[in-house]
Design a protein around this motif. Structure first.
Motif, PDB file in Angstrom:
ATOM      1  N   THR A   1      67.348  24.174  10.518  1.00 50.87           N
ATOM      2  CA  THR A   1      68.704  24.688  10.701  1.00 50.87           C
ATOM      3  C   THR A   1      68.732  25.764  11.776  1.00 50.87           C
ATOM      4  N   ILE A   2      67.738  26.616  11.779  1.00 45.89           N
ATOM      5  CA  ILE A   2      67.662  27.679  12.781  1.00 45.89           C
ATOM      6  C   ILE A   2      66.269  27.712  13.395  1.00 45.89           C
ATOM      7  N   LEU A   3      66.219  28.176  14.625  1.00 42.82           N
ATOM      8  CA  LEU A   3      64.967  28.579  15.237  1.00 42.82           C
ATOM      9  C   LEU A   3      65.056  30.103  15.327  1.00 42.82           C
ATOM     10  N   LEU A   4      64.199  30.780  14.596  1.00 38.52           N
ATOM     11  CA  LEU A   4      64.275  32.235  14.486  1.00 38.52           C
ATOM     12  C   LEU A   4      63.506  32.906  15.611  1.00 38.52           C
ATOM     13  N   VAL A   5      64.149  33.878  16.263  1.00 32.79           N
ATOM     14  CA  VAL A   5      63.478  34.775  17.200  1.00 32.79           C
ATOM     15  C   VAL A   5      63.785  36.190  16.736  1.00 32.79           C
TER      16      VAL A   5
ATOM     17  N   ALA B   1      75.292  27.649  11.127  1.00 31.61           N
ATOM     18  CA  ALA B   1      74.155  26.943  11.721  1.00 31.61           C
ATOM     19  C   ALA B   1      73.986  25.559  11.097  1.00 31.61           C
ATOM     20  N   LYS B   2      74.261  25.448   9.788  1.00 36.13           N
ATOM     21  CA  LYS B   2      74.161  24.145   9.118  1.00 36.13           C
ATOM     22  C   LYS B   2      75.183  23.169   9.678  1.00 36.13           C
ATOM     23  N   ILE B   3      76.399  23.654   9.920  1.00 37.46           N
ATOM     24  CA  ILE B   3      77.437  22.786  10.479  1.00 37.46           C
ATOM     25  C   ILE B   3      77.022  22.297  11.866  1.00 37.46           C
ATOM     26  N   ARG B   4      76.544  23.224  12.704  1.00 37.16           N
ATOM     27  CA  ARG B   4      76.082  22.816  14.034  1.00 37.16           C
ATOM     28  C   ARG B   4      74.932  21.833  13.934  1.00 37.16           C
ATOM     29  N   HIS B   5      74.016  22.068  12.967  1.00 38.46           N
ATOM     30  CA  HIS B   5      72.853  21.192  12.805  1.00 38.46           C
ATOM     31  C   HIS B   5      73.290  19.771  12.445  1.00 38.46           C
ATOM     32  N   ARG B   6      74.303  19.673  11.562  1.00 38.65           N
ATOM     33  CA  ARG B   6      74.809  18.338  11.180  1.00 38.65           C
ATOM     34  C   ARG B   6      75.476  17.651  12.368  1.00 38.65           C
ATOM     35  N   ASN B   7      76.005  18.452  13.276  1.00 36.28           N
ATOM     36  CA  ASN B   7      76.659  17.895  14.460  1.00 36.28           C
ATOM     37  C   ASN B   7      75.709  17.725  15.643  1.00 36.28           C
ATOM     38  N   GLY B   8      74.413  17.919  15.396  1.00 33.27           N
ATOM     39  CA  GLY B   8      73.417  17.691  16.437  1.00 33.27           C
ATOM     40  C   GLY B   8      73.156  18.867  17.355  1.00 33.27           C
ATOM     41  N   GLN B   9      73.626  20.052  16.988  1.00 32.32           N
ATOM     42  CA  GLN B   9      73.436  21.242  17.817  1.00 32.32           C
ATOM     43  C   GLN B   9      72.506  22.221  17.100  1.00 32.32           C
ATOM     44  N   GLY B  10      71.417  22.606  17.753  1.00 30.20           N
ATOM     45  CA  GLY B  10      70.509  23.578  17.172  1.00 30.20           C
ATOM     46  C   GLY B  10      70.989  25.000  17.385  1.00 30.20           C
ATOM     47  N   THR B  11      70.421  25.929  16.611  1.00 30.84           N
ATOM     48  CA  THR B  11      70.799  27.347  16.692  1.00 30.84           C
ATOM     49  C   THR B  11      69.561  28.208  16.885  1.00 30.84           C
TER      50      THR B  11
ATOM     51  N   ASP C   1      69.323  29.357  26.395  1.00 32.07           N
ATOM     52  CA  ASP C   1      69.887  28.631  27.536  1.00 32.07           C
ATOM     53  C   ASP C   1      68.943  27.535  28.016  1.00 32.07           C
ATOM     54  N   ALA C   2      67.633  27.852  28.039  1.00 32.48           N
ATOM     55  CA  ALA C   2      66.659  26.894  28.559  1.00 32.48           C
ATOM     56  C   ALA C   2      66.442  25.709  27.633  1.00 32.48           C
ATOM     57  N   THR C   3      66.796  25.865  26.375  1.00 39.35           N
ATOM     58  CA  THR C   3      66.553  24.790  25.400  1.00 39.35           C
ATOM     59  C   THR C   3      67.843  24.205  24.834  1.00 39.35           C
ATOM     60  N   ASP C   4      68.986  24.595  25.413  1.00 34.79           N
ATOM     61  CA  ASP C   4      70.288  24.088  24.966  1.00 34.79           C
ATOM     62  C   ASP C   4      70.558  24.379  23.496  1.00 34.79           C
ATOM     63  N   LEU C   5      70.072  25.506  23.019  1.00 36.95           N
ATOM     64  CA  LEU C   5      70.358  25.918  21.649  1.00 36.95           C
ATOM     65  C   LEU C   5      71.518  26.904  21.657  1.00 36.95           C
ATOM     66  N   HIS C   6      72.325  26.862  20.617  1.00 39.51           N
ATOM     67  CA  HIS C   6      73.424  27.821  20.488  1.00 39.51           C
ATOM     68  C   HIS C   6      72.820  29.185  20.135  1.00 39.51           C
ATOM     69  N   PHE C   7      73.185  30.205  20.872  1.00 43.64           N
ATOM     70  CA  PHE C   7      72.604  31.537  20.689  1.00 43.64           C
ATOM     71  C   PHE C   7      73.492  32.369  19.766  1.00 43.64           C
ATOM     72  N   VAL C   8      72.885  32.887  18.712  1.00 41.15           N
ATOM     73  CA  VAL C   8      73.557  33.795  17.791  1.00 41.15           C
ATOM     74  C   VAL C   8      72.686  35.032  17.643  1.00 41.15           C
ATOM     75  N   GLN C   9      73.295  36.188  17.775  1.00 42.30           N
ATOM     76  CA  GLN C   9      72.548  37.438  17.658  1.00 42.30           C
ATOM     77  C   GLN C   9      73.105  38.291  16.529  1.00 42.30           C
ATOM     78  N   ILE C  10      72.219  38.805  15.683  1.00 43.87           N
ATOM     79  CA  ILE C  10      72.596  39.770  14.659  1.00 43.87           C
ATOM     80  C   ILE C  10      71.591  40.908  14.691  1.00 43.87           C
ATOM     81  N   SER C  11      71.967  42.005  14.076  1.00 42.06           N
ATOM     82  CA  SER C  11      71.066  43.150  13.955  1.00 42.06           C
ATOM     83  C   SER C  11      70.820  43.434  12.489  1.00 42.06           C
TER      84      SER C  11
END
Length: 439
Positions: free
Chosen positions: A141-145, A105-115, A79-89
């Protein structure tokens, strides 16, 4: 605190439900400033505070026990970095799910949205699956946490660790838990029906786990009681959270390390505490008996030769009596070890001798200490010049027994403690005789 899973393909989470919501979900922070605890990573001068102020968030690994906010912090970072949040286990996701996540994530990246991809229990992914994150991290493509309760040094690939910063999240303190309880009371509009001692007991039952505390509070608030419950009344109605302990995990090694170092530090009280902690967590007393015996060899050694026998007797007593009576024998052995004089002189000497043996390869013994059962061997000088120590007046010949190529070496240096003080006298005595023989 755990969150609902996003769709693996990256679709937005479901709309907020109007039905009943657990207290832990209702109290989930909506901004990083609302997170209780973890100031060592969230403070202005702490790693996340610095990253956010600089606008340069890197991939992260959150390492910490359950219920300390790993998932919540990850969501709030998005939320603080305007990245799209995706959660998996990692428990429920395999290669097909990962491919869907990366493609979205690649599609969002091409459209200027980080994940920001949050991977819970990331240590459960195998090496190949962990390697699969690398190219998508490197190209942005992704920022991993990732979140893990296990030591990343042992559970995560070096390549992955080199591309992510490990941040340690700590169990919540008593003050943190009290703040969380007050927040829950405000949300529910009434105070906990507990007296001061009962309230303290409830916080202790949570054992540093914020989620567990909120679950406890939700149960307590559902009771129909009059007046304030005492500790005894609370304990009769509510079971404490089981201590976090995995016999093959990091907690296991932390506790055995604490036990061993308490013995080495001659502290019987701390020794008994860590021994009890491991037993309460369900550790096999036979494993402890083995480690206790190892301590006697490694840390007491010849400073008290009786220590090893005490440990072996305690081990045998446990095998005969079983649990719980046999555990007292192990406790007695531990107290004996903690108060025994300490020496690792033999341990150090043994390692030095092994290193020397490995380095010198196959050097033969000097010929004077070789047996000569055949005529040919006698002609080759085997056994020639050997001095039979019992023939010497003081039972000591002073001959050299090392390979001729390396000469005499010294490995064992006894300490001035316990029985090794006597051994040092003997060693010095033989050293003097050897100098006199070779003078």
């Amino acid at each position: 605190m755990s969150d609902l899973f996003d769709d693996p393909a990256g679709r937005s989470p479901e709309p907020e439900r109007s039905g009943p919501r657990p207290l832990a979900d209702r109290l989930r922070p909506t901004a990083l400033g609302e997170v209780i605890g973890q100031q060592q990573v969230l403070g202005p001068e702490a790693p996340l505070g610095v990253m956010l102020s600089a606008g340069a968030l890197s991939s992260l690994i959150f390492w910490g026990p359950p219920g300390v906010g790993k998932t919540t912090i990850a969501r709030l970072l998005a939320d603080a970095t305007d990245l799209h949040f995706v959660q998996i286990s990692a428990i429920f996701s395999g290669v097909p799910e990962l491919r869907k996540v990366f493609e979205a994530a690649k599609i969002r990246h091409r459209n200027g949205q980080g994940t920001l991809l949050f991977v819970d229990e990331i240590h459960r992914f195998n090496k190949a699956q962990q390697d699969g994150f690398l190219p998508h991290m490197e190209d942005g493509t992704i920022l991993l946490v990732g979140a893990t309760t296990e030591n990343p040094s042992f559970e995560l690939n070096a390549a992955l660790l080199s591309r992510a910063q490990v941040l340690v999240l700590e169990r919540l303190t008593g003050d943190d838990l009290e703040r969380l309880a007050q927040r829950a009371e405000h949300e529910l509009g009434r105070s906990l029906p507990l007296d001061a001692a009962g309230r303290a007991a409830l916080l202790e039952m949570a054992d540093g786990d914020g989620r567990a505390l909120l679950n406890f509070i939700e149960q307590v608030m559902a009771w129909r009681v009059e007046g304030a419950l005492s500790t005894e009344a609370l304990s009769s109605r509510l079971m404490r959270r089981a201590a976090q302990y995995d016999k093959s995990g990091d907690g296991h090694y932390n506790l055995i390390s604490a036990l061993h170092k308490s013995v080495r530090g001659s502290d019987p009280d701390a020794t008994l505490y860590w021994f009890a902690r491991m037993l309460e967590a369900g550790e096999d007393p036979r494993f402890l008996a083995r480690r206790i015996t190892r301590m006697s060899v490694e840390d007491i050694g010849l400073a008290d030769p009786q220590a090893q026998a005490v440990c072996l007797q305690a081990w045998q007593t446990y095998e005969r009596l079983g649990s719980p009576e046999g555990e007292l024998a192990l406790a007695q052995a531990l107290v004996y070890l903690a108060l025994a004089p300490k020496s690792n002189a033999t341990y150090v000497a043994y390692k030095a001798a092994r290193a020397a043996a490995k380095k010198t390869g196959s050097l033969p013994p000097p010929k004077h200490i070789l047996n000569a059962p055949t005529k040919l061997m006698k002609e080759q000088g085997y056994g020639s010049g050997y001095a039979y120590d019992h023939d010497a007046e003081d039972g000591f010949s002073g001959q050299d027994y090392f390979p001729e190529e390396i000469g005499r070496s010294s490995y064992y240096t006894p300490v001035e403690r316990g029985f090794e003080r006597e051994l040092k006298k003997r060693l010095d005595y033989f050293a003097k005789l050897r100098r006199d023989r070779n003078a």
